[in-house]
Design an enzyme around this catalytic site. Structure first.
Site, PDB file in Angstrom:
ATOM      1  NE  ARG A   1      -2.557  -8.177   7.606  1.00 44.38           N
ATOM      2  CZ  ARG A   1      -3.216  -8.538   8.723  1.00 44.38           C
ATOM      3  NH1 ARG A   1      -3.903  -9.654   8.761  1.00 44.38           N
ATOM      4  NH2 ARG A   1      -3.195  -7.781   9.796  1.00 44.38           N
TER       5      ARG A   1
ATOM      6  CB  CYS B   1      14.565  25.932   2.050  1.00 47.88           C
ATOM      7  SG  CYS B   1      15.818  26.929   2.879  1.00 47.88           S
ATOM      8  CG  MET B   2       9.260  23.782  -1.122  1.00 47.65           C
ATOM      9  SD  MET B   2       8.146  24.783  -2.101  1.00 47.65           S
ATOM     10  CE  MET B   2       6.969  25.308  -0.879  1.00 47.65           C
ATOM     11  CG  ASP B   3      12.243  24.093  -3.731  1.00 48.70           C
ATOM     12  OD1 ASP B   3      11.403  23.191  -3.732  1.00 48.70           O
ATOM     13  OD2 ASP B   3      11.965  25.301  -3.891  1.00 48.70           O
TER      14      ASP B   3
ATOM     15  CE  LYS C   1      -0.254  -0.211   5.046  1.00 49.50           C
ATOM     16  NZ  LYS C   1      -1.008  -0.779   6.170  1.00 49.50           N
TER      17      LYS C   1
ATOM     18  NE  ARG D   1      -6.781   0.397  10.906  1.00 44.60           N
ATOM     19  CZ  ARG D   1      -5.566   0.224  10.413  1.00 44.60           C
ATOM     20  NH1 ARG D   1      -4.696   1.192  10.459  1.00 44.60           N
ATOM     21  NH2 ARG D   1      -5.196  -0.911   9.855  1.00 44.60           N
TER      22      ARG D   1
ATOM     23  CE1 TYR E   1      12.669  31.920   3.274  1.00 45.68           C
ATOM     24  CE2 TYR E   1      12.890  29.541   2.970  1.00 45.68           C
ATOM     25  CZ  TYR E   1      12.570  30.789   2.468  1.00 45.68           C
ATOM     26  OH  TYR E   1      12.138  30.906   1.188  1.00 45.68           O
TER      27      TYR E   1
ATOM     28  CG  HIS F   1      -3.757  -4.414  11.701  1.00 43.51           C
ATOM     29  ND1 HIS F   1      -2.618  -5.025  11.234  1.00 43.51           N
ATOM     30  CD2 HIS F   1      -3.482  -3.082  11.692  1.00 43.51           C
ATOM     31  CE1 HIS F   1      -1.700  -4.103  10.969  1.00 43.51           C
ATOM     32  NE2 HIS F   1      -2.192  -2.923  11.240  1.00 43.51           N
TER      33      HIS F   1
END
Ligand code: PLP
Length: 389
Positions: free
Chosen positions: A231, A319-321, A40, A138, A272, A172
């Protein structure tokens, strides 16, 4: 693929490590127990199709995903192994489930009735696995305490509905990966309830070819619970609390490179928020990786990246990038050199622990911008870009 794309930031997926981890589990469970590989969430970030393809070649008995879309992606990618959908699928999608030979989890009688009606309407048979809630609270049929008798009755009736083939039943565990008395007790209780459910149903004449409950934590700790099938998810990817106990190898390595090197004077604020200030002349490398690639911003100022010459601490905010690292004293590290964020030299578990989370979250977070490079026998066998170029 254009090599310059890969030279930015990429994830290496070691298919030999995946095979090793699969074989370790196979050896542990023996020839009579079946193996379901959990793929998954894009195989926990490793690439669902490539992972499933490798597992199919290795001889997995079953695969599991969380949704119909994930299952369809695998079928579209040519995967023919049985696939169990662990989560909910709207009953009106039953014809698709049948058409793609998918196995649907059924967690309540009302849902069983809806799936049955839809299967009857389209003239097909839907294969199902019953999910029992023994303490995860769940999905699953309620069977704890006063719900036991009603729960058994509901499961029994669900399995007898027309055009449903009840192939399996599972539960589970909530704390199978935790050591310590209370948690072990809880897992034993969950297993005991599951066994009581199986016995009560058998008494009424309902048995299942595939009874399963063992996730990675239980694979390492509770051989007596293997039943017909195990599993595991995280253990397949070679990380998590039990990787060492099971002698597993990490499958994913997140890598980037040094794009620029600058020498800053003392008292220079980096990135930053000015959370890091140089004390002396500092040789700083800029890496083209940031939180948009899946490098958690909360790791700012807390981790090092691994260079050919040793660890380089992250300076200031991620930072983001981009991310800055201290290359002072690492004179052999130059522009263009590769660095490892996590992998074999620095385990992802360690980074997860630094920010109070689990390794699952870090491998799942490696984003679409990061190409996956598949390695087998030391060779790159596939490069998978996720951007729609
Ligand atoms: C995700 C999942 C697993 C695998 O869990 P791991 O901890 O990764 O081994 C097994 N069963 C179910 C129902 C799951 O949702």
């Amino acid at each position: 693929m254009d090599d310059t794309i890969l030279r930015r930031t990429w994830a290496e997926i070691d298919l030999d490590a995946l095979a090793h981890n699969y074989q370790q589990a196979r050896q542990k469970i023996g020839p009579k127990v079946k193996y379901l590989g959990v793929v998954k969430a894009d195989a926990y970030g490793h690439g669902a199709i490539q992972t499933a393809r490798e597992l199919e070649t290795l001889g997995t008995d079953y695969l599991a995903v969380s949704s119909l879309d994930e299952a369809r992606e695998l079928r579209h990618g040519g995967i023919t192994a049985p696939i169990l959908i662990l989560g909910h699928t709207p009953p009106e999608m039953t014809p698709q489930l049948i058409e793609h030979h998918l196995t649907q989890t059924v967690s309540a009688q009302a849902k069983a009735e809806a799936y049955s009606a839809a299967a009857v309407a389209c003239g097909g048979t839907l294969r199902i696995h019953i999910k029992v809630d023994t303490g995860m609270s769940r999905l699953g049929f309620l069977v704890r305490g006063g719900h036991f008798t009603g729960g058994i009755e509901a499961i029994f009736r669900s399995c007898a509905l027309p055009n449903l083939e009840a192939e399996g039943i599972f539960t589970h565990f909530a704390v199978a990966d935790e050591d310590g008395g209370g948690d072990e007790q809880y897992t034993l209780e969950q297993f005991s309830i599951f066994t009581q459910v199986l016995d009560a149903l058998a008494e009424k004449g309902r048995t299942f070819p595939l009874r399963h409950c063992v996730n990675s934590g239980a694979l390492a700790r509770y051989p007596e619970m293997y039943l017909d099938m195990v599993r595991p998810g995280i253990a397949l990817y070679g990380v998590g609390a039990d990787a060492e106990r099971l002698d597993l190898r990490p499958v994913m390595a997140l890598k980037s490179c040094v794009s620029t090197i600058k020498i800053f004077d003392p008292d220079t604020d980096v990135s930053y928020g000015r959370t890091f200030r140089t004390r002396e002349k500092t040789r700083v490398g800029v890496l083209p990786i940031g939180y948009a690639d899946g490098l958690f911003r909360s790791l700012s100022n807390r981790m090092s990246v691994q260079t050919i010459q040793g660890p380089a601490p992250i300076l200031g905010r991620i930072c983001m990038d981009m991310t800055m690292v201290d290359l002072s004293g690492l004179d052999h590290v130059h522009v263009g050199d590769e660095v490892e964020l996590f992998g074999t030299r620095q385990r992802v578990d360690l980074l997860a622990a630094l920010i109070g989370t689990i390794p699952y979250e870090l491998t799942c977070a490696v984003s679409k911008r990061v190409p996956r490079r598949y390695i087998k026998g030391g060779e790159v066998v596939e490069e998978s870009l996720r951007l729609l170029l």
